[in-house]
Design an enzyme around this catalytic site. Structure first.
Site, PDB file in Angstrom:
ATOM      1  N   ALA A   4      14.005  69.994  35.470  1.00 42.01           N
ATOM      2  CA  ALA A   4      15.459  69.795  35.502  1.00 42.01           C
ATOM      3  C   ALA A   4      15.913  69.613  36.943  1.00 42.01           C
ATOM      4  CB  ALA A   4      16.167  70.983  34.867  1.00 42.01           C
TER       5      ALA A   4
ATOM      6  N   SER B 214      22.089  65.704  38.635  1.00 40.17           N
ATOM      7  CA  SER B 214      21.643  65.079  37.385  1.00 40.17           C
ATOM      8  C   SER B 214      22.664  64.046  36.943  1.00 40.17           C
ATOM      9  CB  SER B 214      21.508  66.143  36.296  1.00 40.17           C
ATOM     10  OG  SER B 214      21.424  65.513  35.020  1.00 40.17           O
TER      11      SER B 214
ATOM     12  N   ASP C  67      20.461  61.479  26.335  1.00 42.48           N
ATOM     13  CA  ASP C  67      19.094  61.582  25.856  1.00 42.48           C
ATOM     14  C   ASP C  67      19.120  61.200  24.384  1.00 42.48           C
ATOM     15  OD1 ASP C  67      18.317  62.468  28.337  1.00 42.48           O
ATOM     16  OD2 ASP C  67      18.394  64.592  27.789  1.00 42.48           O
TER      17      ASP C  67
ATOM     18  N   GLU D 152      10.557  59.327  31.127  1.00 48.46           N
ATOM     19  CA  GLU D 152      11.374  59.927  30.062  1.00 48.46           C
ATOM     20  C   GLU D 152      11.801  58.825  29.101  1.00 48.46           C
ATOM     21  OE1 GLU D 152      14.688  62.278  31.411  1.00 48.46           O
ATOM     22  OE2 GLU D 152      13.382  63.830  32.231  1.00 48.46           O
TER      23      GLU D 152
ATOM     24  N   HIS E  63      15.704  59.052  28.022  1.00 47.27           N
ATOM     25  CA  HIS E  63      16.891  59.124  28.887  1.00 47.27           C
ATOM     26  C   HIS E  63      17.411  57.722  29.239  1.00 47.27           C
ATOM     27  CE1 HIS E  63      19.296  61.126  32.218  1.00 47.27           C
ATOM     28  NE2 HIS E  63      19.339  59.856  32.568  1.00 47.27           N
TER      29      HIS E  63
HETATM   30 ZN   LIG Z   1      18.283  63.079  30.276  1.00 43.41          ZN
END
Ligand SMILES: [Zn+2]
Length: 285
Positions: free
Chosen positions: A145, A151, A160, A203, A206
């Site tokens: 994270a 972020s 997500d 990812e 994402h």
């Molecule tokens: Zn994410």
């Protein structure tokens, strides 16, 4: 004779270069990316203040660049309160929030996928405020994270996405998004093979909203947001035709407390900061 051989090779190389500009096509809709700025006779010059560097759809938010509070979207909504926005997909948690305009574009994308028979989408995470991000960072640690304000989830522009059928990497939903998300203004933000640039592991879930002109260029030229913003800064201006719309994208540096930018006369345009040293004007011409 040698001169002719040289000229011949030059022609071959040039035509290869030109063919590279006309990159992949999307259905019948060809995507053309070229260097080029707005013609001066169709534009006017305006001045924007330095607060604009930290606002807009193209903000780079990562380990090195913190989000400024003015970059947080002002249209954050709780999706479960807005059933009109939650059509054709599920929510992992009823508390999920997102920018209203991003939720609308996501809804359009889900509709597009359904036409291809792909329809098991789920939103697993959307906007997270600083307190929630801080908690996540403490729970998950640095490897999994990002700290608060670093972020993209803190912007309201990222989400997500999951599938109710399988892990995103194997699911039809994940495969479809990889191929088509750009058509709706979204990018797969942390792709495989770009970990050193993004600083984040691959990812497949994402996605980040950036806007259609930008997602089209990033997808077709295989650029992360970091690489795209760098390229734009070097190129100064690019133009792209996609979805029947001609866009011109131009970068302007912030000099002191303002930037002088060129915008089209009487036409639509957007301005976004890059979150570090300048602004990008996207004109629809
Ligand atoms: Zn994410």
């Amino acid at each position: 004779m040698r001169k002719w051989v040289f000229a011949f090779i030059l022609v071959i190389l040039l035509s290869y270069g030109i063919s590279q500009l006309n990159v992949k096509s999307a259905g019948e809709d060809k995507v053309n990316i070229e260097n080029g700025s707005l013609p001066t006779e169709d534009s006017q010059v305006i001045t924007v203040g330095k607060e604009q560097v930290h606002q807009g759809d193209l903000l780079l938010v990562n380990n090195d660049h913190a989000l400024h509070p003015e970059g947080i979207r002002s249209d954050i909504v709780s999706l479960s309160d807005r059933q009109d926005l939650v059509q054709g997909f599920g929510l992992l948690d009823p508390a999920i929030q997102l920018s209203e305009s991003v939720a609308k574009d996501f809804g359009e994308m889900v509709k597009g996928a359904k036409q291809d028979g792909v329809e098991h989408f789920l939103i697993n995470s959307g906007y997270r405020d600083a307190a929630k991000q801080d908690q996540l960072y403490r729970d998950m640690g640095h490897d999994y994270a990002l700290p608060a304000y670093h972020s993209e989830h803190n912007l309201g522009l990222s989400l997500d996405i999951g599938s109710t059928e399988a892990k995103m990497d194997d699911a039809e939903e994940g495969k479809w998004l990889k191929k088509h998300a750009w058509e709706y203004g979204f990018i797969l933000r942390y792709p495989k093979g770009k970990e050193e640039i993004t600083g984040i592991q691959y990812e497949p879930w994402h996605f980040r909203y950036v806007g259609k002109a930008h997602s089209a260029i990033m997808y077709h030229e295989d650029l992360t947001l970091e690489q795209y913003l760098d390229k734009l800064k070097m190129a100064k201006a690019m133009s792209i035709k996609t979805g029947g719309i001609q866009y011109t994208v131009a970068y302007y540096p912030m000099v002191g407390s303002s930037a002088t930018v060129q915008v089209p006369k009487g036409q639509q345009y957007d301005i976004s900061g890059n979150n570090y040293d300048g602004v990008i004007v996207t004109s629809y011409v």
